[in-house]
Design an enzyme around this catalytic site. Structure first.
Site, PDB file in Angstrom:
ATOM      1  N   HIS A  93      -1.655   0.891   7.234  1.00 23.06           N
ATOM      2  CA  HIS A  93      -2.097   1.111   5.857  1.00 23.06           C
ATOM      3  C   HIS A  93      -1.751   2.525   5.417  1.00 23.06           C
ATOM      4  O   HIS A  93      -1.802   3.463   6.208  1.00 23.06           O
ATOM      5  CB  HIS A  93      -3.612   0.900   5.789  1.00 23.06           C
ATOM      6  CG  HIS A  93      -4.164   0.922   4.397  1.00 23.06           C
ATOM      7  ND1 HIS A  93      -3.686   0.122   3.385  1.00 23.06           N
ATOM      8  CD2 HIS A  93      -5.175   1.649   3.844  1.00 23.06           C
ATOM      9  CE1 HIS A  93      -4.369   0.361   2.273  1.00 23.06           C
ATOM     10  NE2 HIS A  93      -5.268   1.290   2.524  1.00 23.06           N
TER      11      HIS A  93
ATOM     12  N   CYS B  64       0.828  -1.210   0.000  1.00 20.72           N
ATOM     13  CA  CYS B  64       0.000   0.000   0.000  1.00 20.72           C
ATOM     14  C   CYS B  64       0.863   1.261   0.000  1.00 20.72           C
ATOM     15  O   CYS B  64       0.442   2.298  -0.532  1.00 20.72           O
ATOM     16  CB  CYS B  64      -0.961   0.003   1.184  1.00 20.72           C
ATOM     17  SG  CYS B  64      -0.185  -0.247   2.794  1.00 20.72           S
TER      18      CYS B  64
END
Length: 248
Positions: A182, A107
């Protein structure tokens, strides 16, 4: 719980070591992708202190936010995405170039790609850059094909691997082990002047509305979104970190 996005169960064809939230690591990677040496990432130490915000060179081209994921966050994303249509955009008319994430634990890479392929940073991409070649190949493609084109790029994988083990924290030995944080990106579109939240694990880019000509991603409109994300955790999640992509 899969910390690389809101979907707890997903089958991946490819796995990368996760990037450390480190401006030096992120800067090295964008240079390997062919971005101008004048570009760099810097930590943003406050969302509301004018003196600390004034330390960041302006305009800021993009923001990359990293945060530990929680079950509450994942449920909120699933609920929000249930009301959204799947992104199907492609071609030069897109408001922003969107990459669906198809590589596990990558990510951070997708946040970087969204930051350098959209907004004012794109003008600082060398014509012979690896990213320029990938962008030219990916732009005409539908989202699923575009994701596979990135996934299959050996040059992109090699550039990423050359920096993925750098930083102050040792990466996990097994890239298939999910991490509990994330990355997402905020960028101002050069096509329509709107602020977008870019997350390759979501159904689509989130259009957060127009910014004025003078506003960049460090404007209050964007910082308010990040403040609200932090507030929604009600003090349970203090692991947020923000980096700005700037020209020096």
């Amino acid at each position: 719980m899969n910390g690389d996005g809101p979907e707890p169960k997903r089958h991946w064809r490819k796995h990368f070591l996760p990037l450390e939230s480190n401006p030096d690591v992120f800067t090295e990677l964008i240079h390997k992708l062919g971005m101008s040496d004048s570009l760099s990432f810097q930590d943003v130490y406050s969302l509301d202190d004018p003196e600390l915000l004034a330390l960041i060179p302006r305009p800021a081209h993009a923001l990359v936010l990293v945060f530990p994921t929680t079950r509450a966050y994942e449920k909120r994303v699933v609920d929000e995405d249930a009301r959204l249509t799947e992104y199907v955009g492609c071609g030069d008319g897109e408001g922003v170039v969107f990459f669906k994430q198809t590589i596990n634990n990558a990510c951070g890479l997708y946040a970087i790609l969204h930051g350098i392929c959209n907004g004012s940073a794109r003008a600082l991409m060398g014509d012979e850059a690896l990213m320029a070649s990938l962008l030219k190949a990916c732009t005409p493609l539908k989202p699923d094909e575009r994701g596979l084109a990135l996934e299959d790029s050996k040059e992109l994988e090699e550039a990423y691997a050359s920096v993925a083990s750098k930083g102050d924290t040792a990466p996990p030995e097994n890239p298939e082990v999910d991490v509990d944080y994330h990355y997402i990106c905020f960028v101002k579109s050069q096509q329509n002047g709107h602020l977008y939240q870019m997350d390759g694990m979501r159904k689509r880019p989130l259009d957060l509305g127009p910014l004025s000509t003078e506003e960049d991603v460090l404007s209050d409109a964007c910082l308010r979104v990040i403040r609200d994300m932090i507030a929604s955790e009600q003090g349970a999640n203090l692991g947020f970190n923000l980096m700005a992509l700037v020209s020096e």
